[in-house]
Write a protein that holds these residues in place. Structure first.
Motif, short mmCIF file in Angstrom:
data_model
loop_
_atom_site.label_atom_id
_atom_site.label_comp_id
_atom_site.label_asym_id
_atom_site.label_seq_id
_atom_site.Cartn_x
_atom_site.Cartn_y
_atom_site.Cartn_z
N VAL A 182 0.84 -1.20 0.00
CA VAL A 182 0.00 0.00 0.00
C VAL A 182 0.88 1.25 0.00
O VAL A 182 2.04 1.19 0.39
N PRO A 183 0.35 2.38 -0.43
CA PRO A 183 1.12 3.61 -0.41
C PRO A 183 1.68 3.91 0.98
O PRO A 183 0.99 3.74 1.99
N GLY A 184 2.94 4.30 0.99
CA GLY A 184 3.62 4.60 2.24
C GLY A 184 4.40 3.43 2.81
O GLY A 184 5.25 3.60 3.68
N GLN A 185 4.14 2.22 2.31
CA GLN A 185 4.82 1.03 2.80
C GLN A 185 6.21 0.91 2.19
O GLN A 185 6.38 1.10 1.00
N THR A 186 7.19 0.58 3.01
CA THR A 186 8.56 0.38 2.54
C THR A 186 8.70 -1.03 1.97
O THR A 186 8.18 -1.99 2.54
N VAL A 187 9.38 -1.12 0.84
CA VAL A 187 9.64 -2.40 0.17
C VAL A 187 11.14 -2.55 0.01
O VAL A 187 11.81 -1.64 -0.46
N ASN A 188 11.66 -3.69 0.41
CA ASN A 188 13.08 -4.00 0.24
C ASN A 188 13.20 -4.97 -0.92
O ASN A 188 12.62 -6.06 -0.87
N VAL A 189 13.92 -4.60 -1.96
CA VAL A 189 14.12 -5.50 -3.11
C VAL A 189 15.26 -6.45 -2.75
O VAL A 189 16.40 -6.06 -2.62
N ILE A 190 14.92 -7.72 -2.58
CA ILE A 190 15.89 -8.74 -2.20
C ILE A 190 16.73 -9.17 -3.40
O ILE A 190 17.95 -9.21 -3.35
N SER A 191 16.04 -9.51 -4.50
CA SER A 191 16.77 -9.92 -5.70
C SER A 191 15.90 -9.77 -6.93
O SER A 191 14.68 -9.62 -6.84
N ARG A 192 16.56 -9.80 -8.07
CA ARG A 192 15.88 -9.77 -9.37
C ARG A 192 15.97 -11.16 -9.97
O ARG A 192 16.99 -11.83 -9.82
N THR A 193 14.92 -11.59 -10.62
CA THR A 193 14.92 -12.88 -11.30
C THR A 193 14.56 -12.65 -12.76
O THR A 193 14.22 -11.54 -13.15
N ALA A 194 14.61 -13.70 -13.55
CA ALA A 194 14.25 -13.56 -14.97
C ALA A 194 12.79 -13.16 -15.13
O ALA A 194 12.42 -12.48 -16.08
N ALA A 195 11.95 -13.54 -14.17
CA ALA A 195 10.52 -13.27 -14.27
C ALA A 195 10.06 -12.04 -13.49
O ALA A 195 8.94 -11.59 -13.66
N GLY A 196 10.91 -11.50 -12.62
CA GLY A 196 10.48 -10.36 -11.81
C GLY A 196 11.40 -10.10 -10.64
O GLY A 196 12.62 -10.13 -10.77
N LEU A 197 10.78 -9.87 -9.47
CA LEU A 197 11.52 -9.48 -8.27
C LEU A 197 11.10 -10.32 -7.07
O LEU A 197 9.97 -10.78 -6.99
#
Length: 84
Positions: free
Chosen positions: A47-62
């Protein structure tokens, strides 16, 4: 415009989650998806305002971490999430 729709509008300069770098933290600013998809995202804590940590990228997404949970997000969905 209803309250739910207005909370999904971005407020400043932003980018989409599909362009995010692994190891970085982002804040959700909005979403360009259908109401049905926004409701599903809200149930997952994206939701808006929520922090997201990108762990890794894959061929299909994140792989992202939100509220101590890891989620796999496809490129199409990540393209609809606006982050700052």
């Amino acid at each position: 415009m209803d309250k739910l729709a207005s909370m999904w509008l971005p407020k400043g300069l932003s980018m989409t989650l599909n362009t995010a770098k692994a190891g970085e933290h982002y804040t959700i600013a909005g979403c360009e998806a259908s109401l049905k998809m926004r409701n599903k995202l809200e149930a997952l804590g994206l939701v808006p305002g929520q922090t997201v940590n990108v762990i890794s990228r894959t061929a299909a997404g994140l792989i992202v971490e939100v509220k101590n949970s890891r989620l796999a997000i496809g490129d199409d969905l990540a393209r609809s999430l606006i982050v700052e």
